[in-house]
Design an enzyme around this catalytic site. Structure first.
Site, PDB file in Angstrom:
ATOM      1  N   HIS A 186       0.843  -1.306  -0.109  1.00  0.00           N
ATOM      2  CA  HIS A 186      -0.253   0.032   0.031  1.00  0.00           C
ATOM      3  C   HIS A 186       0.716   1.191  -0.123  1.00  0.00           C
ATOM      4  CE1 HIS A 186      -4.241  -1.666   0.756  1.00  0.00           C
ATOM      5  NE2 HIS A 186      -3.541  -2.659   0.256  1.00  0.00           N
ATOM      6  N   GLY A 213       4.918   5.313  -5.652  1.00  0.00           N
ATOM      7  CA  GLY A 213       6.237   4.747  -5.355  1.00  0.00           C
ATOM      8  C   GLY A 213       6.506   4.328  -3.730  1.00  0.00           C
TER       9      GLY A 213
END
Ligand code: HEM
Ligand SMILES: *[C@@H]1O[C@H](CO)[C@@H](O)[C@H](O)[C@H]1NC(C)=O
Ligand SMILES: *[C@@H]1O[C@H](CO)[C@@H](O)[C@H](O)[C@H]1NC(C)=O
Ligand SMILES: *[C@@H]1O[C@H](CO)[C@@H](O)[C@H](O)[C@H]1NC(C)=O
Ligand SMILES: *[C@@H]1O[C@H](CO)[C@@H](O)[C@H](O)[C@H]1NC(C)=O
Ligand SMILES: *[C@@H]1O[C@H](CO)[C@@H](O)[C@H](O)[C@H]1NC(C)=O
Ligand SMILES: *[C@@H]1O[C@H](CO)[C@@H](O)[C@H](O)[C@H]1NC(C)=O
Ligand SMILES: *[C@@H]1O[C@H](CO)[C@@H](O)[C@H](O)[C@H]1NC(C)=O
Length: 346
Positions: A68, A74
Site C-alpha cells: 500500500h 512509489g
C-alpha cells in the site's frame, strides 16, 4: 536462494549471509563488523521480531503496508502520514486502506534509528523481515536502502490506484500492468492472502447470492454463520481470517476443506506459505479479487495457481522476487526529505 532451515539455524544464517545493497545497486556484503547498513537492518529485524512475538498479527500488516505504500506514488512512506502541509485527508483515510496497521511499530523503529534513515526504508526493511519470519525463513530477498520520504499523501490518490476487493480479472491485470507487474506476478503476490485478516465489508458481496461471484457453498454458509455470530452493534464490521487454514477445525470441516498438502498443525497457523492456492483452487477464499484469478478464460492464471499449489519452493522464490520488485518501485515527485517523524512532513 531459498533458505530452508530450522528457526534457530535460520537466525544465525541470516546474520552471516545477508547482503545489503547501498547507493544505486552496488551490493555490499555485510561483514558483521558493525557497519552502518548492517546496524540499521539489524535494528529493524530485531524490532520486527520482538513485535511479532508479542502480536503475531503485525507481520501480515507489515507485508500489506509495503504494497500500500509502494503502489501509491512509489515507495516514499506516504502511507504513514497523518497530515501534510496542505491539509486534507491522507492515504490512511482511503477506503481501500481499511484495516491498515503497523504504524506504531514503524514509529518505534524510527525512534531507534533517528534522522538518517527514511521512513520509506523502514517500511521496506520491516516488510522483508516480516516476510522472512512469517514464512519461517523460506522467503528471503535483498533490498536496497537510501530511499527518501515524500511529502504528499491523499486518500483520493490511494483510492485511485489501490485495487479494491471487488475488481474483476481485467481490472486487476490492468492495475498491475500500470505498475509494470505481470499477470503471473499478480497471481504470485495474491498469495500474501495466506496470512492476515479482512473486514466483513471487504467480502460481504461474497455472502449474498445476489452479488456473489461463485464460491464454495459450504464455505459460504460456514462463513456467513461465523461472521453473523461476531457482528454486534459495537462491532458492526468484524474480521475473519483470510486463510481457511487458520480457521478452527469445526469451520474447516463444515466447509468441506480439503487440507491435503497443507500444514494445519497449530504451529503452522498464520504461516506465509502456498496454502492460499490450495484454498483458492477449492473456491474457499474471501475476496472476489481472489476468485477472479480462477475466472481467466485463457487458463493461464489457473495454471499458475496449480503450479504454486504443487510447488511451494518455486512459489517462495517468485514471491521473494516480486516483493523485491515491489520494494524498488521508485518514488514519484519532486520534493523529498528524510522525515523526523514518520507521521508528519518536516
Ligand atoms: C491483487 C489485488 C489485491 C486486492 C484486491 C487486495 C485486497 C485486500 C483486502 C480487501 C484486504 C482486507 C482489508 C480489510 O478488510 O481489513 C487485504 C488484506 C491483505 N492483503 Fe491484499 N489485496 C491485493 C493484493 C495484495 C498484495 C499484492 C499484497 C502483498 C504482497 C497483499 C497483502 C495483504 C495482506 C498481508 C493482508 C492482510 C492484512 C492484515 O491482516 O493486516 N494484498 N487485501
Ligand atoms: C542477496 O545478495 C547476495 C549478495 O549479492 C547473494 O549472495 C544472495 O544470493 C542474494 N539473495 C537472494 C535471495 O537473492
Ligand atoms: C470488468 O469491470 C469493468 C468495469 O466495471 C467492465 O467494464 C468490464 O466489462 C468487466 N469485465 C469483465 C470481463 O467482466
Ligand atoms: C518491468 O518488469 C520487468 C520484469 O519484472 C523488469 O525486468 C523491467 O525492468 C521493468 N521495467 C520497468 C520500466 O520498471
Ligand atoms: C446460494 O446459491 C447456491 C447455489 O448456487 C445454493 O446452493 C445456496 O443454497 C444459496 N444460498 C442461499 C443462502 O440462498
Ligand atoms: C465433519 O463434517 C462431516 C460432514 O459435514 C460430518 O459428518 C462430521 O461429523 C464432521 N466431523 C467432525 C469431527 O466434526
Ligand atoms: C483432496 O485433495 C487431494 C489432492 O489435492 C486429492 O487427491 C483428494 O482426492 C482430495 N480429497 C477429497 C476428499 O476430495
Ligand atoms: C468471468 O469471465 C468471463 C469471461 O471473461 C466474463 O464474461 C465474466 O463476466 C466473468 N465473470 C465475472 C463474474 O466477472
Amino acid at each position: 536462494m531459498v533458505i530452508k532451515l530450522s528457526a534457530g539455524a535460520f537466525a544465525v544464517s541470516v546474520c552471516l549471509s545477508l547482503a545489503f545493497f547501498v547507493g544505486h545497486g552496488q551490493p555490499v556484503l555485510a561483514d558483521g563488523g558493525g557497519g552502518k547498513k548492517h546496524d540499521v537492518a539489524d535494528t529493524v529485524k530485531k524490532e520486527v521480531a520482538i513485535a511479532m512475538k508479542k502480536n503475531p498479527r503485525i507481520g501480515a500488516a507489515l507485508v500489506r503496508l509495503l504494497f500500500h505504500d509502494c503502489w501509491v506514488h512509489g515507495c516514499d512512506g506516504s502511507v504513514l502520514l497523518d497530515k501534510t502541509p496542505d491539509g486534507g485527508s491522507t492515504e490512511k483515510d482511503a477506503m481501500n486502506n481499511i484495516g491498515l496497521e503497523g504504524f506504531d511499530l514503524i514509529d518505534r523503529i524510527k525512534d531507534k534509528l533517528g534522522e538518517s534513515v527514511s521512513c520509506a526504508d523502514i517500511v521496506v526493511l520491516a516488510a522483508r523481515d516480516a516476510t522472512s519470519i512469517l514464512s519461517r525463513g523460506n522467503i528471503a530477498y535483498n533490498v536496497t536502502t537510501g530511499r527518501k520520504d515524500g511529502v504528499r499523501s491523499s486518500a483520493a490518490a490511494a483510492d485511485a490506484v489501490l485495487p479494491p476487493s471487488t475488481f474483476n480479472f481485467t481490472q486487476l491485470k490492468a492495475n498491475f500492468a500500470a505498475r509494470n507487474f505481470t499477470q503471473t506476478e499478480l497471481v504470485v503476490l495474491s498469495g500474501a492472502h495466506a496470512v492476515g485478516v479482512a473486514h466483513l465489508s471487504s467480502f460481504r458481496d461474497r455472502l449474498d447470492n445476489a452479488t456473489a461471484t461463485p464460491i464454495s457453498v459450504r464455505y459460504q454458509n460456514a462463513l456467513r454463520d461465523h461472521v453473523e455470530d461476531k457482528t454486534t452493534a459495537a462491532v458492526p464490521d468484524p474480521t475473519e481470517m483470510n486463510n481457511i487454514r487458520d480457521m478452527e477445525f469445526a469451520f474447516r470441516n463444515a466447509s468441506g476443506y480439503n487440507a491435503t498438502g497443507v500444514d494445519t498443525s497449530r504451529a503452522a497457523r498464520g504461516v506465509l506459505d502456498n496454502s492460499y492456492y490450495h484454498a483458492n483452487l477449492q473456491n474457499k477464499v474471501l475476496f472476489r479479487s481472489d476468485w477472479e484469478l480462477r475466472n481467466d478464460t485463457t487458463g493461464a492464471a489457473g495454471r499458475d495457481m496449480r503450479e504454486f499449489r504443487d510447488d511451494a519452493a518455486g512459489w517462495y522464490v517468485l514471491f521473494g522476487k516480486a516483493m523485491a520488485k515491489l520494494s524498488e518501485i521508485p518514488a514519484e515527485g519532486s520534493r523529498f526529505e528524510i522525515r523526523k517523524n514518520c507521521r508528519t512532513t518536516n
